[in-house]
Scaffold this active site. Structure first.
Site, short mmCIF file in Angstrom:
data_model
loop_
_atom_site.label_atom_id
_atom_site.label_comp_id
_atom_site.label_asym_id
_atom_site.label_seq_id
_atom_site.Cartn_x
_atom_site.Cartn_y
_atom_site.Cartn_z
N SER A 100 0.84 -1.19 0.00
CA SER A 100 0.00 0.00 0.00
C SER A 100 0.88 1.25 0.00
O SER A 100 1.66 1.45 -0.93
CB SER A 100 -0.96 -0.04 1.19
OG SER A 100 -1.98 0.92 1.06
N HIS A 158 -7.46 -5.58 -1.09
CA HIS A 158 -6.31 -4.81 -0.65
C HIS A 158 -5.74 -5.31 0.68
O HIS A 158 -4.54 -5.51 0.82
CB HIS A 158 -6.70 -3.34 -0.53
CG HIS A 158 -5.55 -2.41 -0.34
ND1 HIS A 158 -4.67 -2.10 -1.36
CD2 HIS A 158 -5.12 -1.72 0.75
CE1 HIS A 158 -3.76 -1.25 -0.90
NE2 HIS A 158 -4.01 -1.02 0.37
N GLU A 210 -8.86 -6.01 -5.84
CA GLU A 210 -8.67 -4.68 -5.25
C GLU A 210 -9.48 -3.65 -6.02
O GLU A 210 -9.48 -3.64 -7.25
CB GLU A 210 -7.20 -4.28 -5.28
CG GLU A 210 -6.34 -5.06 -4.32
CD GLU A 210 -4.96 -4.44 -4.16
OE1 GLU A 210 -4.86 -3.37 -3.56
OE2 GLU A 210 -3.99 -5.04 -4.65
#
Length: 308
Positions: free
Chosen positions: A183, A290, A245
Site C-alpha cells: 500500500s 487490498h 482490489e
C-alpha cells in the site's frame, strides 16, 4: 562485509511460556486475533533467533522498532540474504502465522507500539514529498488530518541506521537485499527504486498506492535511470496487485470489469519493462482484496528473497 555474532537469547522457552499465558494477562491490549502484544512478539521466535531494537527519533516522530530474525544454523559462505519488511509489526506476524521459516534474515521495520499499524506515522514516513510542497510536506489527499512527505528521511534511516545494525547482527550477503512494502509501503518501495536504485537488488511493491497524486509516481519512474548503476546486475522490481482490489469510486461502481488500480500497475510495469538494468515482474493475485494482499504478498516476498 562486516561479520559479527550477537549473543541472541534462546527464545524457545520464552515463546512457549508467553503463548501459553492468557490473552488478557497483565492487562495488556489484545490484538484482533485474541493475542496480547507480548504474545504476538514472542511468536516471532518461531521464525528464528529474534532480537528487538528500538531506534529513537526526535522531532515528534514515532520511535522505530526493528525485529531482527536470523535463521537457525550455519550461514551460507557468502552470508544470508536479507528481507527488509515495512510495516514490520504486521508483516512479520503474517509470516509467523503461516509458520514459514525463510532462509533469509528478516528485518521488520515497524513502530514501537503494541498495534500492528500506525496509520499516522506511516502516512508521513512512506510518502514522498507531495508535488508543489516544501520540506514540511502537505496533508494526505484522502485523510487531511495526516501529513505526507517523509520518505527521503525514512530511506536515509534504513540506509544509515538500520542496515549497519543488521550487518552487525549476522553475516549477510549485501548482493541479495530485498525491500518490501504494501500500500503506502509499496509507494515507498517505488520511491526508493526511483531515488536509490543501487540500495537493494529486489524491490517488492505490493498494492502500491499509485492513486496518490496520480500520475505523479508514474511520471517520476519514467525518469528512472538504472543503466548507470545496474546493467551488470539488473535490479528486480516485483509489482503485485490483488485481483479484487478496488478503489473507493470503483466499489461504488461494481460493474467495472478491470479495477483501475490493477490497470495502472499493469501499465506501469509495461512501461518500465525493458529499461536497461531493470527487470520487471508483474503479478495479479486472483481473488485478493487490498487488505488480504498484505499477508499474501509478505509471504511471497519471503520466498523470493532467498533466491540467487
Amino acid at each position: 562485509m562486516r561479520r559479527a555474532r550477537l549473543k541472541l537469547p534462546a527464545l524457545a522457552v520464552l515463546c512457549t511460556a508467553l503463548l501459553a499465558s492468557a490473552p488478557h494477562a497483565h492487562g495488556q491490549p489484545v490484538l484482533d486475533d485474541g493475542m496480547s502484544a507480548a504474545q504476538a512478539r514472542a511468536r516471532l521466535g518461531l521464525l528464528g533467533l529474534a532480537r528487538q531494537i528500538v531506534l529513537p527519533r526526535g522531532e515528534g516522530l514515532r520511535d522505530v522498532r526493528l525485529d531482527l530474525i536470523v535463521p537457525a544454523g550455519p550461514p551460507p559462505a557468502v552470508g544470508w540474504p536479507v528481507l527488509y519488511l515495512l510495516d514490520g509489526n504486521a508483516t512479520l506476524q503474517a509470516l509467523a502465522d503461516a509458520g514459514e521459516r525463510p532462509a533469509a534474515v528478516l528485518v521488520g521495520i515497524g513502530y514501537d507500539i503494541d498495534a500492528r499499524l500506525d496509520v499516522q506515522a506511516r502516512a508521513w514516513d512512506y510518502t514522498p514529498r507531495p508535488p508543489g510542497s516544501d520540506g514540511q510536506g502537505a496533508p494526505d489527499p484522502r485523510q487531511p488530518g495526516r501529513r505526507n512527505g517523509g520518505a527521503d528521511a525514512w530511506l536515509d534511516l534504513i540506509q544509515q541506521r538500520v542496515k549497519p545494525l543488521v550487518q552487525a547482527a549476522a553475516p549477510v550477503d549485501t548482493a541479495r537485499q530485498t525491500l518490501y512494502g504494501h500500500s503506502y509501503g509499496g509507494l515507498f518501495v517505488l520511491h526508493a527504486l526511483r531515488t536509490q536504485p543501487q540500495a537493494f537488488q529486489r524491490y517488492v511493491a505490493a498494492s502500491p498506492s499509485l492513486w496518490w497524486h496520480a500520475p505523479h509516481m508514474a511520471e517520476r519512474l519514467r525518469e528512472l535511470d538504472t543503466a548507470h548503476c545496474c546493467t551488470t546486475a539488473p535490479r528486480q522490481l516485483y509489482l503485485w496487485v490483488g485481483g479484487s482490489e478496488r478503489s473507493r469510486p470503483e466499489r461504488a461502481a461494481p460493474h467495472r470489469v478491470a479495477p483501475a488500480g490493477s490497470a495502472s500497475a499493469r501499465a506501469l510495469a509495461s512501461e518500465l519493462d525493458g529499461k536497461p538494468g531493470l527487470t520487471v515482474h508483474y503479478r495479479s493475485f486472483p481473488g485478493l482484496g487490498h487488505g488480504a494482499m498484505l499477508p499474501a504478498s509478505a509471504r511471497e516476498a519471503a520466498r523470493i528473497a532467498g533466491r540467487p
